[in-house]
Design a protein around this motif. Sequence first.
Motif: not given
Length: 348
Positions: A228-229, A288-296, A332-336, A341-344
């Motif tokens: 969530e940049v 929970k939703p954020a953890l699922e999104a990150a793990l995916t 933190l910003m590099d991580t976001a 990028r990975l989600r896209a």
Amino acid sequence: MAQKKAGEVEAFLNRPDFAFSVVLFYGPDTGLVAERSAKLAKAFGVDPIDPFSAVTLAADDIEKDIGRLYDEANTLSLLGGKRLVRVRGAGAGRALSDAIGELAAMRLAETLIVVEAGDLKKSAGLRTNVERGRHAMALPCYQDEGRALDLMIDEELSAAGLSMDKEAREALKARLGADRIASRGEVKKLCLYALGTASVTEEDVAAIVGDVSADALDEAIDAAAAGEVKRLPHLIDRLTTAGTATFQLHQALLRYFQQLQALRNSVEKHGEPVARAVERRRPHFRRKPALEAALTAWPLAAIDRRVQAIEADILASRKDSGLALTITHKTLMDTAVEAARLRARGRR
């Protein structure tokens, strides 16, 4: 050597000795550093927002123009009387450390220099120069624990004309975090909520006091890991403005990715579904939703690289505390950005 132990600082502030022209506040609780610095400035008798009698300087700016500090230290108030010079964000800067060492050897008539710094090692140049200075005092500021936290709560209860039983006090202390300013704000809010009653109850605490030490921090970590940049800078600013120490942000991010590493290992190497892996972790329903999104989104190889990058940034921030905030913000910003990028890529 002019220094006080952590437990002696409040006593010094209640009866400050202004024979010391330079006073250094340092420690991991930046909120406590700022609050105590303001308390000393008030006792000195100079309005901190009066441009003719007070000036606030950023340590990073002084490093580029150290002459500014000498000029301000030796400038007389335009209208006469005392002069206050505050330096914020001090760390490992060599120019500032050397200049403070020189000024600490002087008796500056009617001038007080207050320096606010992060957590300084015993060998740090700034701390060493102040402790050795004939006219300087070093005051450590560590996280609120025990009597210090109880004293702050008592101050606010007394000002509001309220009392509190043992159960309510323990519930309140469990929800207060490591930053003095944020914690005091929560206690003030509680007192306002209970105004008109004789005593603050445990129910009042549960109804109005947020978990200062966890909620906002978790929100920022989740935002970084989920990519969530656009939202993240506001969350980082909210935490750092409230005084959350940079090492808390770094450590929380590292712990999160180490946990993500273990979960992703189960997904990739043992074929466990993402939903089941998350459920096994039993996160709070809001996370929970954020953890699922990150793990995916995050593959194991990318998580491994991110853990290494976070560890390297932690080491860099410890080597140069003056840049700790900048380094943490970048981590933190590099991580976001990487998460986004990975989600896209995963949506293609």
